[in-house]
Design a protein around this motif. Structure first.
Motif, PDB file in Angstrom:
ATOM      1  N   ASP A 155       0.814  -1.218   0.000  1.00 56.58           N
ATOM      2  CA  ASP A 155       0.000   0.000   0.000  1.00 56.58           C
ATOM      3  C   ASP A 155       0.850   1.272   0.000  1.00 56.58           C
ATOM      4  O   ASP A 155       0.487   2.279  -0.605  1.00 56.58           O
ATOM      5  CB  ASP A 155      -0.921   0.025   1.226  1.00 56.58           C
ATOM      6  CG  ASP A 155      -2.118  -0.888   1.068  1.00 56.58           C
ATOM      7  OD1 ASP A 155      -2.423  -1.265  -0.086  1.00 56.58           O
ATOM      8  OD2 ASP A 155      -2.745  -1.234   2.084  1.00 56.58           O
ATOM      9  N   ARG A 156       1.977   1.208   0.690  1.00 59.82           N
ATOM     10  CA  ARG A 156       2.782   2.411   0.918  1.00 59.82           C
ATOM     11  C   ARG A 156       3.623   2.780  -0.292  1.00 59.82           C
ATOM     12  O   ARG A 156       3.811   3.956  -0.600  1.00 59.82           O
ATOM     13  CB  ARG A 156       3.684   2.187   2.138  1.00 59.82           C
ATOM     14  CG  ARG A 156       4.725   3.269   2.406  1.00 59.82           C
ATOM     15  CD  ARG A 156       4.088   4.562   2.862  1.00 59.82           C
ATOM     16  NE  ARG A 156       5.080   5.522   3.288  1.00 59.82           N
ATOM     17  CZ  ARG A 156       5.833   6.265   2.478  1.00 59.82           C
ATOM     18  NH1 ARG A 156       5.710   6.134   1.161  1.00 59.82           N
ATOM     19  NH2 ARG A 156       6.700   7.135   2.969  1.00 59.82           N
ATOM     20  N   TYR A 157       4.154   1.779  -0.991  1.00 58.93           N
ATOM     21  CA  TYR A 157       5.070   2.039  -2.098  1.00 58.93           C
ATOM     22  C   TYR A 157       4.413   1.683  -3.428  1.00 58.93           C
ATOM     23  O   TYR A 157       3.834   0.611  -3.585  1.00 58.93           O
ATOM     24  CB  TYR A 157       6.361   1.236  -1.920  1.00 58.93           C
ATOM     25  CG  TYR A 157       7.131   1.645  -0.691  1.00 58.93           C
ATOM     26  CD1 TYR A 157       7.952   2.770  -0.710  1.00 58.93           C
ATOM     27  CD2 TYR A 157       7.013   0.932   0.497  1.00 58.93           C
ATOM     28  CE1 TYR A 157       8.650   3.169   0.427  1.00 58.93           C
ATOM     29  CE2 TYR A 157       7.702   1.324   1.633  1.00 58.93           C
ATOM     30  CZ  TYR A 157       8.521   2.441   1.592  1.00 58.93           C
ATOM     31  OH  TYR A 157       9.201   2.838   2.721  1.00 58.93           O
ATOM     32  N   ASN A 158       4.540   2.601  -4.372  1.00 59.19           N
ATOM     33  CA  ASN A 158       3.892   2.426  -5.664  1.00 59.19           C
ATOM     34  C   ASN A 158       4.817   1.908  -6.755  1.00 59.19           C
ATOM     35  O   ASN A 158       4.402   1.798  -7.909  1.00 59.19           O
ATOM     36  CB  ASN A 158       3.281   3.761  -6.125  1.00 59.19           C
ATOM     37  CG  ASN A 158       2.163   4.227  -5.206  1.00 59.19           C
ATOM     38  OD1 ASN A 158       1.367   3.404  -4.758  1.00 59.19           O
ATOM     39  ND2 ASN A 158       2.118   5.516  -4.919  1.00 59.19           N
ATOM     40  N   GLU A 159       6.081   1.601  -6.389  1.00 57.69           N
ATOM     41  CA  GLU A 159       6.993   1.094  -7.403  1.00 57.69           C
ATOM     42  C   GLU A 159       6.440  -0.208  -7.989  1.00 57.69           C
ATOM     43  O   GLU A 159       6.252  -1.193  -7.274  1.00 57.69           O
ATOM     44  CB  GLU A 159       8.381   0.822  -6.811  1.00 57.69           C
ATOM     45  CG  GLU A 159       9.163   2.078  -6.473  1.00 57.69           C
ATOM     46  CD  GLU A 159       8.907   2.545  -5.051  1.00 57.69           C
ATOM     47  OE1 GLU A 159       7.822   2.217  -4.536  1.00 57.69           O
ATOM     48  OE2 GLU A 159       9.770   3.219  -4.477  1.00 57.69           O
ATOM     49  N   GLN A 160       6.191  -0.189  -9.267  1.00 55.41           N
ATOM     50  CA  GLN A 160       5.606  -1.354  -9.905  1.00 55.41           C
ATOM     51  C   GLN A 160       6.498  -2.582  -9.780  1.00 55.41           C
ATOM     52  O   GLN A 160       6.024  -3.708  -9.617  1.00 55.41           O
ATOM     53  CB  GLN A 160       5.357  -1.055 -11.391  1.00 55.41           C
ATOM     54  CG  GLN A 160       4.626  -2.168 -12.138  1.00 55.41           C
ATOM     55  CD  GLN A 160       4.531  -1.883 -13.619  1.00 55.41           C
ATOM     56  OE1 GLN A 160       5.443  -1.298 -14.199  1.00 55.41           O
ATOM     57  NE2 GLN A 160       3.435  -2.290 -14.234  1.00 55.41           N
ATOM     58  N   CYS A 194       6.470  -5.766  -6.950  1.00 55.57           N
ATOM     59  CA  CYS A 194       5.407  -6.761  -6.825  1.00 55.57           C
ATOM     60  C   CYS A 194       5.323  -7.596  -8.107  1.00 55.57           C
ATOM     61  O   CYS A 194       5.062  -7.062  -9.182  1.00 55.57           O
ATOM     62  CB  CYS A 194       4.077  -6.072  -6.545  1.00 55.57           C
ATOM     63  SG  CYS A 194       2.659  -7.189  -6.397  1.00 55.57           S
ATOM     64  N   ASN A 250      -2.706  -3.118 -10.812  1.00 53.76           N
ATOM     65  CA  ASN A 250      -3.279  -2.466  -9.632  1.00 53.76           C
ATOM     66  C   ASN A 250      -4.256  -3.389  -8.914  1.00 53.76           C
ATOM     67  O   ASN A 250      -4.311  -3.433  -7.679  1.00 53.76           O
ATOM     68  CB  ASN A 250      -3.976  -1.167 -10.033  1.00 53.76           C
ATOM     69  CG  ASN A 250      -2.996  -0.072 -10.385  1.00 53.76           C
ATOM     70  OD1 ASN A 250      -1.850  -0.082  -9.938  1.00 53.76           O
ATOM     71  ND2 ASN A 250      -3.437   0.883 -11.190  1.00 53.76           N
ATOM     72  N   ARG A 267      -2.309  -5.983  -6.959  1.00 54.33           N
ATOM     73  CA  ARG A 267      -1.690  -5.362  -5.789  1.00 54.33           C
ATOM     74  C   ARG A 267      -2.715  -5.167  -4.668  1.00 54.33           C
ATOM     75  O   ARG A 267      -2.466  -5.505  -3.502  1.00 54.33           O
ATOM     76  CB  ARG A 267      -1.078  -4.018  -6.181  1.00 54.33           C
ATOM     77  CG  ARG A 267      -0.465  -3.243  -5.012  1.00 54.33           C
ATOM     78  CD  ARG A 267      -0.062  -1.844  -5.462  1.00 54.33           C
ATOM     79  NE  ARG A 267       1.024  -1.902  -6.427  1.00 54.33           N
ATOM     80  CZ  ARG A 267       2.306  -1.897  -6.098  1.00 54.33           C
ATOM     81  NH1 ARG A 267       2.653  -1.836  -4.820  1.00 54.33           N
ATOM     82  NH2 ARG A 267       3.246  -1.948  -7.016  1.00 54.33           N
ATOM     83  N   HIS A 268      -3.890  -4.631  -5.023  1.00 50.32           N
ATOM     84  CA  HIS A 268      -4.920  -4.377  -4.013  1.00 50.32           C
ATOM     85  C   HIS A 268      -5.460  -5.680  -3.428  1.00 50.32           C
ATOM     86  O   HIS A 268      -5.674  -5.782  -2.213  1.00 50.32           O
ATOM     87  CB  HIS A 268      -6.063  -3.565  -4.615  1.00 50.32           C
ATOM     88  CG  HIS A 268      -5.721  -2.126  -4.818  1.00 50.32           C
ATOM     89  ND1 HIS A 268      -5.280  -1.311  -3.801  1.00 50.32           N
ATOM     90  CD2 HIS A 268      -5.779  -1.331  -5.922  1.00 50.32           C
ATOM     91  CE1 HIS A 268      -5.061  -0.087  -4.261  1.00 50.32           C
ATOM     92  NE2 HIS A 268      -5.352  -0.080  -5.551  1.00 50.32           N
TER      93      HIS A 268
END
Length: 357
Positions: A291-296, A299, A308, A311-312
Motif C-alpha cells: 500500500d505504501r510504495y507504488n513502485e511497480q 510486486c 493495480n 496489488r490491491h
C-alpha cells in the motif's frame, strides 16, 4: 529469485521460478515448498489455492518444515484444529531442538511493524532487544552431545547435587526456568513423586514468563487433556507460538535488513513468504509495503509486474489475515469502505478465496 526481486526484473524472476518448478518435478522438498508459495500468491502463474495446498502437502510429506507451517496455518484458519495441532507440534518440536543445539542460545528478534509510525526513523527499526533462553538449557545441550552412558551419568550426577532444591531456589528468585524444570521433574517423577497436577502449575507459571519449553509442554497438555480440559484450539495457539520461534524466523531479520537498505522487492518477497507461514507481523508488513510504495517493480504478478488489481487484492488479503490474528490496525482498514474500491465496500470473500489461506 531473490536477486531478481532486488533488481525488479520479472523476466529473471520467471526464469528462476521455472528452474524451481523443474526441481520440484524431481521431488525436491524445498522446491515443492517454494513452488507452492508462488502458486498460492499468484507469482508468475495463476493463483491457485488448491494447487498450493497440494504442493505444500507433497513438500510436508517429504519433510519440509516450512510447508508444514503453511499447512498448519491453513488448517488453523479453517478451524481444523486437530490437523493443525499435529503439524504445529512437529514444527514446534523442531524449534526446541534448534534452540537447544545452539550455543550460546539464539537471540530472539524483535517483531517490527514497519507501518506503525516508525518507518521514517530507521534507527528505531535497527534496535532489537536480546532475550536468551535460560541457562538450564546448557544441561540438555551437554547431554545431547554425549552417548547414552554419558547422559545417564551426567543426569545422575546432576540429581546428586540436590537438583530439585536448586530449581526451587531459582523459582523462588523468579527465575522461571526453575518453574519449567520443576514441572518436568514432577511430570516425569524424576527425584520426586510423580505429580502431574503440580507439574501443570509449574509449567503454567513458566508459560506466563514466555518460556518456550514450557509453552510447548502446556500445548501438549491441552492437546491430550492432561490436568486441563482438552482444548485443541488452545493447543494449536500455543504450538504456533513455539513453532514461530524456529530457524525460519531468521527470514524476519533478513526482510527487515532488506527494507532498511531500500531493497523493497526482496523485503516484500520475504515478508510474503513469512505471511504464508502464519506470521502476523509479516502479513501486516507485506500489506503495508504494497500500500505504501507504488513502485511497480516490487510486486510480481501472474504475468510480469502486478496490476493495480493484483496489488490491491494481495494487500487486502494480507490485511485480512492480520486482522484475524488480532491486529487492530488491519481490522480498521478492512472495515473502511473508502480504503479500497474508491468508496465501495471491498468484498472480503473474493480476497479470502484467492489469496488468504
Amino acid at each position: 529469485m531473490l536477486s531478481a526481486a532486488t533488481a525488479g526484473n520479472h523476466e529473471a524472476f520467471s526464469m528462476a521460478a521455472s528452474q524451481i518448478e523443474a526441481a520440484a518435478e524431481e521431488g525436491h522438498a524445498g522446491a515443492l515448498s517454494v513452488l507452492a508459495f508462488l502458486s498460492g500468491a499468484g507469482m508468475t502463474r495463476p493463483a491457485s489455492r488448491s494447487r498450493a495446498l497440494l504442493l505444500h502437502k507433497l513438500a510436508a510429506d517429504a519433510g519440509d518444515l516450512q510447508s508444514k507451517m503453511a499447512l498448519a496455518y491453513s488448517y488453523f484458519r479453517q478451524e481444523m484444529y486437530e490437523q493443525a495441532a499435529t503439524l504445529y507440534a512437529e514444527s514446534a518440536k523442531a524449534t526446541l531442538s534448534s534452540l537447544i543445539s545452539k550455543m550460546p542460545p539464539i537471540k530472539i528478534i524483535e517483531r517490527f511493524k514497519i507501518y506503525s509510525g516508525t518507518e521514517e526513523n530507521k534507527e528505531a527499526l535497527m534496535k532489537s532487544r536480546g532475550e536468551y533462553d535460560d541457562d538450564f538449557q546448557i544441561t540438555e545441550y551437554q547431554a545431547q552431545r554425549g552417548n547414552a552412558s554419558a547422559i545417564k551419568q551426567r543426569f545422575t550426577s546432576f540429581l546428586l547435587l540436590q537438583a530439585r532444591e536448586f530449581f526451587e531456589l531459582a523459582a523462588a528468585n523468579k527465575e522461571f526456568g526453575g518453574h519449567y524444570y520443576l514441572g518436568l521433574l514432577y511430570l516425569k517423577g524424576i527425584g520426586v513423586k510423580k505429580d502431574v497436577i503440580r507439574a501443570c502449575y509449574f509449567f503454567l507459571d513458566a508459560v506466563n514468563s514466555g518460556q518456550t519449553n514450557a509453552i510447548y509442554q502446556v500445548a501438549k497438555l491441552f492437546q491430550k487433556g492432561i490436568c486441563v480440559k482438552r482444548n485443541p484450539h488452545m493447543a494449536v495457539t500455543l504450538y504456533k507460538v513455539v513453532a514461530e520461534r524456529g530457524p525460519w524466523r531468521s527470514l524476519s531479520r533478513w526482510a527487515l535488513e532488506s527494507y532498511l537498505k531500500g531493497d523493497l522487492g526482496k523485503a516484500l518477497l520475504l515478508y510474503s513468504r513469512m505471511a504464508e507461514l502464519g506470521y502476523e507481523v509479516a502479513q501486516s508488513n507485506a500489506a503495508w509495503t504494497l500500500d505504501r510504495y507504488n513502485e511497480q517493480s516490487i510486486c510480481i504478478g501472474e504475468s510480469g509486474f502486478c496490476t493495480n488489481a493484483e496489488r490491491h487484492l494481495r494487500a487486502h488479503a494480507f490485511w485480512w489475515q492480520a486482522s484475524e490474528q488480532g491486529n487492530e490496525h488491519a481490522s480498521f482498514l478492512i472495515s473502511d469502505p473508502y480504503y479500497y474500491g474508491g468508496g465501495e465496500h471491498y468484498s472480503p470473500h473474493a480476497s479470502k478465496n484467492t489469496y488468504a489461506w
